[in-house]
Structures are given as structure tokens and as C-alpha cells.
Enzyme design. Structure first.
Site, PDB file in Angstrom:
ATOM      1  N   TYR A 147      -3.250   5.867   9.163  1.00  0.00           N
ATOM      2  CA  TYR A 147      -3.959   6.927   8.399  1.00  0.00           C
ATOM      3  C   TYR A 147      -4.310   6.395   7.180  1.00  0.00           C
ATOM      4  O   TYR A 147      -3.443   5.609   6.293  1.00  0.00           O
ATOM      5  CB  TYR A 147      -2.603   8.090   8.133  1.00  0.00           C
ATOM      6  CG  TYR A 147      -3.059   9.254   7.086  1.00  0.00           C
ATOM      7  CD1 TYR A 147      -3.949  10.098   7.735  1.00  0.00           C
ATOM      8  CD2 TYR A 147      -2.527   9.150   5.914  1.00  0.00           C
ATOM      9  CE1 TYR A 147      -4.351  11.211   6.880  1.00  0.00           C
ATOM     10  CE2 TYR A 147      -2.788  10.368   5.057  1.00  0.00           C
ATOM     11  CZ  TYR A 147      -3.655  11.281   5.510  1.00  0.00           C
ATOM     12  OH  TYR A 147      -4.017  12.243   4.812  1.00  0.00           O
ATOM     13  N   ASP A 242      -4.640  -1.356   3.669  1.00  0.00           N
ATOM     14  CA  ASP A 242      -4.014  -0.276   3.110  1.00  0.00           C
ATOM     15  C   ASP A 242      -2.398  -0.348   3.044  1.00  0.00           C
ATOM     16  O   ASP A 242      -1.831  -0.153   3.872  1.00  0.00           O
ATOM     17  CB  ASP A 242      -4.358   1.019   3.988  1.00  0.00           C
ATOM     18  CG  ASP A 242      -3.952   2.315   3.397  1.00  0.00           C
ATOM     19  OD1 ASP A 242      -3.192   2.355   2.461  1.00  0.00           O
ATOM     20  OD2 ASP A 242      -4.566   3.521   3.854  1.00  0.00           O
ATOM     21  N   LYS A 270       1.908   5.659  -3.979  1.00  0.00           N
ATOM     22  CA  LYS A 270       3.018   5.886  -4.024  1.00  0.00           C
ATOM     23  C   LYS A 270       3.955   5.200  -5.157  1.00  0.00           C
ATOM     24  O   LYS A 270       3.871   5.545  -6.228  1.00  0.00           O
ATOM     25  CB  LYS A 270       3.537   5.331  -2.403  1.00  0.00           C
ATOM     26  CG  LYS A 270       2.904   6.440  -1.490  1.00  0.00           C
ATOM     27  CD  LYS A 270       3.451   6.293  -0.088  1.00  0.00           C
ATOM     28  CE  LYS A 270       2.778   7.016   0.802  1.00  0.00           C
ATOM     29  NZ  LYS A 270       2.895   8.566   0.730  1.00  0.00           N
TER      30      LYS A 270
END
Length: 430
Positions: A147, A242, A270
Site C-alpha cells: 500500500y 516506501d 508516521k
């Protein structure tokens, strides 16, 4: 329902469902895949959450990854309050932005320049535009179950919340928006090789989570990442990591430090914001210099480099540099994983506990999960039983079979013992 005394949370969920789609602002929070009503959180400290009904939980969600120091970490809270007292947003450069950018570049091996954005989705979206512009090529490779945020080109076999809702793609994404997306099985370098043969000179880059976390935790085989670099570089394509989830979690420099690799571009999020909304992407100077205003590739954001988010990120990264907690976090995670395995074996329940660093997933499967296809074979009904059994016993896991759980520096031996005991009691009822 899970049997909790959750009157206030149920009331809040009913109210939320009247004014918010599905009663939540992000799909996986709604407990659609596990059933029941999500607890509405009132406060958090260390490794504990307290919901609106006063119930306490040991938290392994950690806001889906950012809270590596635990909740309400004093230095982070102090930095946020101090920054907020000076103003919440300026729309102008600040010294703290420079400090955070310098610190990120000093920690992540491949980064020579970095741009701050507002989310991991924005980081990946911007990195894709930049990779296409730098290479002059339209296509890109991603992997099933990885994702990279919810921008249109990436919503093909996207794992995580999409898998939880059983939606392989998303309505509202025109076919032509994904016409240049090549989605391949994770770990399958033969498929990557075939794609480069078929589309030679047309692939801008290969995007991947170096350790998959959005199909549950799946670590790469040793040869997978190295072979990807060989294939991409032979064709002149970029490799884009990523590291929104793995950045500053598996090591100070993320997965690329752990594996000794240097991608051309890296996406972050994050932890880099210490729990506040932020993202970043960066890479080699000659690639990043293509961004406006230095180059022709446009990317902008009104709140990019927000002073409060930057202050939280700085405080978090500085604490990680000072403490260097990564070996300890890995040991705690390994202890949890072994406890889960022993509890399952004692009750004849087939599970796979897959971990990397301070990330783990409990898969209800008889064989190791190596890719998205094997992840989708897991018994999601068993996972739902396990999730609610743990929740009833005060342990909050990610509410989906296809999500990662996270350990923080606030998780101590008592929290680990209570968690394993909860797993033993839960699995004994299977």
C-alpha cells in the site's frame, strides 16, 4: 459483539455514523473485518490506551506505527506545546524545518535532499510524479499487497484497508489512471524481469515496501531486493522505497540501513512526525533538484513543514538517536512472537507469527505468508475471534488480518507477560 461494557463507545459510534461515512475517518478503524463496535479512545500514555468507557488496553496499534516512543512521550509533548505557543502555522520557512531535514538526511543513507509533505500518501504520490519526470517514462511497477497511499495510480491490489474491505481496486478511479501501473506478486523477481523485458525503456521506477506491512508483516527473501536493484538499474529505472512504516523503526536509517541498500528515492511518514500528520520524500540531489522551485516538477503544500508537526518529529528522532532502542525493541517483539506461538501450539491452533524488528502480525495460517496471495488464504474468521478475545482481555491489536502491529519503547516485561497470558486464555477457547 465482543462482550465489552462499551456503552459510551457504542453511543459515539452511532452518532459518528450519522455524520461521518461508516462512522470513522479511516476505513480500518470501523472494525468492518472483525465485527463489533470500535472503542473510542479518550486518552493514551506509554503503551496504554483508555477508551471512552474507562477501559484500559495494552496498545499494539500505536496509531498504526508512529508511536515508537509510546503515547504522550514527555519530550514530544513538551516540544509540541512549546511550538504551539509560538503559533500553529506560518506559511513561511522556519529554522526547525531545516533542522528536521538535516537530521533526516543524516540518518537515512540514501537521502541527499528531502522535502516535507503532510502524509505518506502525499509522499508516494509526489515521488511517483518525480520519478516519471526524471526518467521521462510513464509506467511503474508496484507489488500486490503493498500500500502506497490512496492516490489513484497506486490503488491496484493495494492490500491493507482495501483488502480488509475486500475491494481489489476503488470505484472512482478511471481505468486510464492505472493504465501505466504494473502490479506484480511480492518476492517474484522472475515476474519483474518479464515486465522489464516487455516494457523496456518505459518503466520509470519500482515502488515497494522493503518489508511489507500492509498485507501483514512479510519480510523479503534475501535475494529479492538485490535482484530488484539489478533489474531496475539495467533498464535505467529508479528504485523507490516506501519506508512510511519502516522508516526509523527497523533501524535509525530504516530498512535500507538494515539491508545495506540505497534506493534512488525514499518515502517517509508516521515516525518522522512523532504522531502528528507529516510525510517526506527524498533521494539523490540530481533527482530532487527537479522539484519546483529549483526545477520544473511542481509539488506544493500549504501546511508542509508545519511547525508543530516538525517539532514533534524532531523530538522523536532525537530521542531515537540518543536511546538507539532498536535491538531492545526487536527482543521484545521476538518474546511476544514466541509467546503467541507457544500458546497456539499448546491448543492446536495453526498460526504464523511473522515479525521484523518491532513489527509483527499473527496470521491464522498453516504455512508462512510470503506474498499477498498467501496472506489472502488466512482464516480471517479465526483472526476475528482472536482479536476480540484479546480485546476483552485488555489487549488492542490492529483490527485486521492484513495490518501490522507495533511495539514501542514503552512496552515493558509486564505488558509482554499480560499480552501472552491474554493470548493463552484466548486461544484455549478455540
Amino acid at each position: 459483539m465482543d462482550g465489552r461494557d462499551a456503552k459510551r463507545s457504542e453511543e459515539l459510534f452511532r452518532k459518528a455514523s450519522r455524520c461521518m461515512p461508516g462512522g470513522v475517518n479511516s476505513p480500518v478503524r470501523a472494525f468492518r473485518s472483525v465485527g463489533g463496535t470500535p472503542p473510542f479512545i479518550a486518552s493514551a500514555s506509554g503503551c496504554k490506551l483508555v477508551d471512552a468507557d474507562g477501559r484500559e488496553y495494552i496498545d499494539y496499534v500505536g496509531s498504526f506505527g508512529p508511536m515508537i516512543l509510546g503515547h504522550a512521550y514527555p519530550q514530544v509533548v513538551s516540544a509540541i506545546c512549546e511550538a504551539a505557543s509560538r503559533g500553529t502555522s506560518y506559511g513561511a520557512p522556519t529554522e526547525a524545518e531545516v533542522e528536521l531535514a538535516e537530521l533526516i538526511c543524516s540518518l537515512v543513507p540514501s537521502l541527499e535532499r528531502v522535502r516535507l509533505v503532510n502524509s505518506g500518501t502525499e509522499a508516494a504520490m509526489s515521488a511517483l510524479r518525480l520519478a516519471r519526470a526524471f526518467s521521462g517514462r510513464p509506467m511503474f511497477i508496484k507489488f500486490d499487497g503493498c500500500y502506497h497511499g490512496h492516490s489513484d495510480p497506486f490503488l491496484v491490489q493495494a492490500g491493507s484497508g482495501v483488502a480488509t474491505l475486500n475491494l481489489p481496486d476503488s470505484p472512482g478511479v478511471p481505468p486510464e489512471f492505472t493504465a501505466h501501473t504494473i502490479s506484480l506478486p511480492y518476492q517474484d523477481t522472475d515476474a519483474v524481469g518479464r515486465a522489464f523485458e516487455k516494457f523496456s525503456g518505459r518503466i520509470a521506477g519500482v515502488f515497494l515496501e522493503p518489508v511489507a506491512g500492509n498485507m501483514g508483516v512479510v519480510a523479503p527473501e534475501k535475494s529479492f531486493l538485490a535482484r530488484l536493484f539489478e533489474l531496475a538499474e539495467a533498464d535505467g529505472a529508479l528504485v523507490v522505497f516506501d519506508e512510511v512504516m519502516t522508516g526509523f523503526r527497523l533501524a535509525k536509517g530504516g530498512a535500507q540501513e538494515l539491508f545495506g541498500l540505497r534506493p534512488h528515492l525514499t518515502c517517509l511518514g508516521k515516525i518522522v512526525g512523532g504522531g502528528l500528520p507529516i510525510g517526506a520524500f527524498g533521494g539523490r540531489k540530481e533527482i530532487m533538484s527537479q522539484l519546483a522551485p529549483e526545477g520544473p516538477v511542481y509539488q506544493a503544500g500549504t501546511l508542509s513543514g508545519n511547525p508543530i508537526a516538525v517539532s514533534a518529529g524532531l523530538a522523536t528522532l532525537r530521542a531515537l538517536v540518543e536511546q538507539d532502542p532498536f535491538e531492545r525493541l526487536e527482543r521484545i517483539t521476538a518474546d511476544l512472537a514466541e509467546g503467541f506461538r507457544e500458546a497456539a501450539a499448546a491448543n492446536g491452533v495453526p498460526i504464523q507469527v511473522q515479525a521484523c524488528g518491532s513489527m509483527f502480525t499473527v496470521f491464522f495460517a498453516g504455512e508462512p505468508v510470503l506474498d499477498f496471495a498467501s496472506a489472502k488464504k488466512c482464516d480471517t474468521r479465526q483472526f476475528s475471534r482472536f482479536f476480540h478475545g484479546m480485546l476483552e482481555r485488555g489487549v488492542y491489536l490492529a483490527p485486521s488480518q492484513f495490518e501490522a502491529c507495533f511495539v514501542s519503547t514503552a512496552h515493558d516485561s509486564e505488558a509482554v507477560s499480560r499480552t501472552i497470558r491474554a493470548a493463552q486464555e484466548t486461544l484455549a477457547l478455540f
